[in-house]
Structure formats: structure tokens, C-alpha cells
Motif scaffolding. Sequence first.
Motif, PDB file in Angstrom:
ATOM      1  N   ASP A   1      -5.895  -0.942  -4.668  1.00 43.47           N
ATOM      2  CA  ASP A   1      -5.322  -1.501  -3.441  1.00 43.47           C
ATOM      3  C   ASP A   1      -6.328  -2.448  -2.795  1.00 43.47           C
ATOM      4  OD1 ASP A   1      -3.802  -2.156  -1.283  1.00 43.47           O
ATOM      5  OD2 ASP A   1      -3.584  -0.121  -0.508  1.00 43.47           O
ATOM      6  N   GLU A   2      -6.145  -3.726  -3.025  1.00 39.95           N
ATOM      7  CA  GLU A   2      -7.026  -4.757  -2.489  1.00 39.95           C
ATOM      8  C   GLU A   2      -8.506  -4.399  -2.653  1.00 39.95           C
ATOM      9  OE1 GLU A   2      -6.032  -6.705   1.090  1.00 39.95           O
ATOM     10  OE2 GLU A   2      -3.969  -5.969   1.076  1.00 39.95           O
TER      11      GLU A   2
ATOM     12  N   SER B   1       0.835  -1.212   0.000  1.00 36.91           N
ATOM     13  CA  SER B   1       0.000   0.000   0.000  1.00 36.91           C
ATOM     14  C   SER B   1       0.861   1.249   0.000  1.00 36.91           C
ATOM     15  CB  SER B   1      -0.916   0.028   1.236  1.00 36.91           C
ATOM     16  OG  SER B   1      -1.810  -1.051   1.191  1.00 36.91           O
TER      17      SER B   1
HETATM   18 MG   LIG Z   1      -2.003  -2.784   2.150  1.00 31.52          MG
END
Ligand SMILES: [Mg+2]
Length: 254
Positions: free
Chosen positions: A174-175, A44
Motif C-alpha cells: 500500500d503506497e 487501501s
Molecule cells: Mg490509501
Amino acid sequence: MKTMVKAINIHKSFNGREVLAGVDLEVADGEVLCILGPSGGGKSTLLRCLNHLETVDDGVVWIDGSVIGYELRGETLRELPPRKVRQQQREIGMVFQHFNLFPHLTALQNVIEGPVTVRKESRAAATARGVELLEAVGLGDRGAAYPSQLSGGQKQRVAIARALAMQPKVMLFDEPTSALDPELVGEVLDVMRRLALAGTTMIVVTHEIAFARDVADRVAIMVDGSIREIGNPDDVLSNPQDPRVRSFLNRVLN
Ligand SMILES: [Mg+2]
Ligand SMILES: Nc1ncnc2c1ncn2[C@@H]1O[C@H](COP(=O)(O)OP(=O)(O)OP(=O)(O)O)[C@@H](O)[C@H]1O
């Protein structure tokens, strides 16, 4: 092949602890890169450095040839003023785990907000394009719904449409599916797969190994602040050389 994203020697520490230990990365125009790796490895933080949501301690990021967050003054890099940073960030689409939609705006209003207020597009043109984008993410009939009336998967698809409405040069994810109920993951991955096929440049941090294997042009594995393996998905996922990568993949694949 044209380079869309280039990062050289990115270093980042928090409170004296190094989180990115000199990351180099190059992503071609139209390429899909998936980044996998154990929690806390810096995935991240890397994405946040690419669009200057975090400052870097060292290193340089270019997107489409422009240095992000800084300007070169002689030999030194100087941080750009916030207004210039925001201008650059508009060209970089970001989709997070949590959708961050405006709760008081409908799906369509969420999608056209940026184009109208930031890009100064006419409301009519932005609306026409917003409707198309909602259709493209399978929500053509839900434009009038408020976020509270949508499922998690639907909200995430609105968030993708909203990012695309700014006509970004690259999409960072991000995810995007990890906060979703399992039965809603597929619909979001399907939208991302279609974007990939349409030639969108994408960097996707994900735990969805099957998606990475199918959709990514390359897969990178990040451990302890550095990219330990990067290459075509089959090589990296089936035959990793680095022992830390092997143990990570053994854990997630079995
Ligand atoms: Mg992360
Ligand atoms: N703003 C911050 N302040 C202090 N430490 C931070 C900050 N952001 C991240 N970190 C630390 O940096 C390290 C890397 O975090 P990061 O969120 O980039 O990892 P990640 O690979 O995305 O992990 P996950 O898979 O759990 O999302 C972690 O140890 C985290 O606690």
C-alpha cells in the motif's frame, strides 16, 4: 493459469457511506497488478479487505483457493475465530506506507521474528534465510542496525524482507514509497521490480505511474469504490475509456 487472489462483489461501508461498491478482482499466480486512483477511492480499504484487516459487508475473498476470514457453514459464511484469521494472514505479506518495524529489534531480528515466533522455525534456519533476504534487498551489511539507524528507504526494504520471510502466497503493497524522500524511492522500487521478475504475486497500490507501466502485468484504476478500468498498462494508461479515469490520469500524468 492458476488464480491466486479472487474477490467477488466486495462491499464495504463506513458509517453508512459506501467505500467499496461491489469490487471484483482476479489475480493469477505470479501476476503483478498495480492499482491506481484518486485519494479516497477505496484502494487501501480494498487491500485491507483482501487480508481481513477489515471485515466485508458482502462478497467473498479467496487466496489460493481458501476463503479469507470466513468459513462456509452450509449456505452461510461465518467469521473465523481470530486465531484462524491470523493463520491466514501469515500467508499474505503486507507492506504499508509506514514501515512498522519493531524499534527495539535490529534489522535481522525484525526479519526473523515472524519465522521464529510464529512459524516456529529454528533460530539458525530463520537467521540463515534472514541474511539471504537482507542481501536480496541490498542490505546484507546492515543486519545489525536498528531501525533508527536506517534511512526510510532502507527501513522499507527491511519491511519487505520481513514480509517475505513468512513465505507469503501474495504480497500486498500500500503506497510503499509515498512516505519516502524522492531520492530513496528508486531503491525500493528496484527491490519490488526484482520481486516481480522472480515471479512473486503482487498487488501494489501506488502513485508511481512509470513503475506501473513497466512492471505491472495489469493496471487497475479505482474511483469511488469501484474498478473503472483494468487491463494491460498501455491500454489503461494511454487509452482509458471511462471519463473519471481520463480526468484522473490527465491530472497525474501532466
Ligand atoms: Mg490509501
Ligand atoms: N476505518 C475507517 N472508518 C471510517 N472511514 C474510513 C475508514 N477507512 C477508510 N475510510 C474512508 O473510506 C474512504 C476510502 O478510503 P481509502 O483509505 O480506502 O482510500 P484510498 O483510495 O486508499 O485513498 P488514498 O489514495 O488517499 O490512500 C475514504 O473516504 C476514507 O475516509
